[in-house]
Design an enzyme around this catalytic site. Structure first.
Site, PDB file in Angstrom:
ATOM      1  N   LEU A 167      53.334  28.630  18.440  1.00 19.01           N
ATOM      2  CA  LEU A 167      53.224  29.059  17.053  1.00 19.01           C
ATOM      3  C   LEU A 167      52.247  28.123  16.355  1.00 19.01           C
ATOM      4  O   LEU A 167      52.147  26.947  16.707  1.00 19.01           O
ATOM      5  CB  LEU A 167      54.585  28.983  16.347  1.00 19.01           C
ATOM      6  CG  LEU A 167      55.714  29.876  16.876  1.00 19.01           C
ATOM      7  CD1 LEU A 167      57.003  29.578  16.126  1.00 19.01           C
ATOM      8  CD2 LEU A 167      55.350  31.348  16.762  1.00 19.01           C
ATOM      9  N   ASP A 168      51.534  28.637  15.363  1.00 19.92           N
ATOM     10  CA  ASP A 168      50.665  27.773  14.577  1.00 19.92           C
ATOM     11  C   ASP A 168      51.480  26.649  13.940  1.00 19.92           C
ATOM     12  O   ASP A 168      52.693  26.796  13.710  1.00 19.92           O
ATOM     13  CB  ASP A 168      49.978  28.573  13.460  1.00 19.92           C
ATOM     14  CG  ASP A 168      48.973  29.574  13.998  1.00 19.92           C
ATOM     15  OD1 ASP A 168      48.527  29.406  15.147  1.00 19.92           O
ATOM     16  OD2 ASP A 168      48.645  30.525  13.260  1.00 19.92           O
ATOM     17  N   LYS A 169      50.818  25.566  13.634  1.00 18.03           N
ATOM     18  CA  LYS A 169      51.492  24.416  13.031  1.00 18.03           C
ATOM     19  C   LYS A 169      52.370  24.830  11.851  1.00 18.03           C
ATOM     20  O   LYS A 169      53.525  24.403  11.740  1.00 18.03           O
ATOM     21  CB  LYS A 169      50.446  23.396  12.569  1.00 18.03           C
ATOM     22  CG  LYS A 169      51.016  22.237  11.781  1.00 18.03           C
ATOM     23  CD  LYS A 169      49.918  21.345  11.203  1.00 18.03           C
ATOM     24  CE  LYS A 169      50.498  20.269  10.299  1.00 18.03           C
ATOM     25  NZ  LYS A 169      49.442  19.442   9.669  1.00 18.03           N
ATOM     26  N   THR A 171      53.497  27.837  10.997  1.00 17.69           N
ATOM     27  CA  THR A 171      54.370  28.994  11.199  1.00 17.69           C
ATOM     28  C   THR A 171      55.710  28.492  11.731  1.00 17.69           C
ATOM     29  O   THR A 171      55.748  27.661  12.637  1.00 17.69           O
ATOM     30  CB  THR A 171      53.750  29.991  12.196  1.00 17.69           C
ATOM     31  OG1 THR A 171      52.529  30.493  11.654  1.00 17.69           O
ATOM     32  CG2 THR A 171      54.695  31.157  12.461  1.00 17.69           C
TER      33      THR A 171
END
Length: 343
Positions: A167-169, A171
């Protein structure tokens, strides 16, 4: 592994005259580490830099080449400064390792994990916003991988400590992590075959128009005008990959909408790019045209549901995680609520 190195070191001290002095230097300076090198039959005939990279895997091959070229490797009592020389079974020596930020990536850190489910083969975690998943430039430590290494010593034996997707940082939400190599291989195959279902809640700007359900089928690649961004691209002109996301508006407000997102593919920033491309940038996603709302200071995206077959037993598993406080507050600010429904 450390015990093996200690045994090898004892052998080297009896062979390499300088080893005793170097061992003393290890204690004298915490900034430099001397690691023993013992070339076994499996390494015979390899380039020195390749063999060293296999013996000291926590450093990049490029970095180790620099160490060799600067005279930081001794082999059979002689300094060897050419990365391309071939090693022989039985060669012994030392390498002088100077700390780099990258080496922090392989250090165990306190296992601060929100564990939703665990068994001997896998973990399901609720990742908080702000936590980087993989070490990368600017984030060599303090990552999820560091925490996984602190949680389970066997994670050192797995690529990326068992991380099979990310997951993105900024998110938040659910992730599955493997704890064994067999589980990791099976999960990677399941993700590639789209048998792992990942669904997200997104709070986006502007009211939803038209049919509540919509498929966005648009390739995603690097934005040619701004390299930090991804964008919908024309594959005949720009490099990229096909990407498909199913969207369903589940609540509407005058300022925006709450959208249920189901990934068919897993491209970098896929949901963020696809929503922005249809005129609904995520709240607080400044990179893709969003603006701040209430106390939401990161993109309003949460991985709320994860389902897949257990990689070893085949048992159907499904997990749901409600919106975290910052997203719940932003929803309330616009008079929206999430009731836990799932398409």
């Amino acid at each position: 592994m450390r015990d093996r190195f200690l045994k090898i070191s004892e052998k080297i001290i009896s062979v390499v005259p300088q080893a005793t002095d170097l061992a003393a230097e290890i204690d004298a300076s915490a900034e430099i580490e001397f690691r023993p090198l013992l070339m076994d039959a499996a390494l015979h005939g390899l380039r020195l830099d390749r063999a060293v990279a296999l013996l000291v895997p926590e450093f990049s091959r490029n970095y180790l080449q620099q160490i060799i070229e600067s005279g930081g490797v001794t082999l059979n009592g002689r300094v060897v400064a050419k990365p391309a020389i071939r090693v022989k079974a039985g060669d012994q020596g030392l390498i002088e390792l100077r700390p780099t930020p990258q080496c922090q990536a392989f250090k165990a850190e306190p296992p601060e994990l929100d564990i939703v489910y665990q068994d001997p083969h896998l973990l399901v975690l609720n990742k908080p916003a702000g936590l980087v998943v993989h070490p990368a430039p600017g984030h060599w430590s303090g990552t999820l991988m560091n925490r996984l290494l602190g949680f389970d010593a066997q994670a050192f034996n797995l690529p990326r400590a068992g991380i099979v997707h990310r997951l993105d940082k900024d998110t938040s939400g659910l992730m599955v992590v493997a704890r064994t190599r067999s589980a990791m291989d099976a999960l990677v195959q399941a993700i590639a075959a789209r048998r792992v279902k990942r669904q997200y809640l997104a709070l986006a700007h502007r009211p939803w128009q038209g049919a509540s359900m919509r498929l966005v089928d648009a390739p995603v690649g690097r934005d040619s005008a701004q390299r930090l961004r991804m964008a919908v691209v024309d594959l005949s002109v720009h490099p990229g990959k096909t990407a498909q996301t199913d969207f369903e508006c589940i609540a509407n407000a005058a300022q925006g909408c709450l959208v249920w997102c189901s990934l068919q593919t897993g491209r970098t920033h896929q949901i963020r790019v696809h929503l922005a491309s249809i005129g609904h940038p995520l709240v607080a996603d400044l990179l893709y045209g969003g603006t701040l709302v209430a106390d939401m200071r990161r993109q309003a995206l949460h991985a709320t549901r994860l389902s897949f077959a257990h990689p070893i037993t085949g048992t159907a598993l499904s997990f749901e995680c409600p919106p975290p406080p910052d997203l719940a507050q932003a929803l309330a600010y616009w008079g929206l609520a999430y009731n836990g429904r799932c398409s």
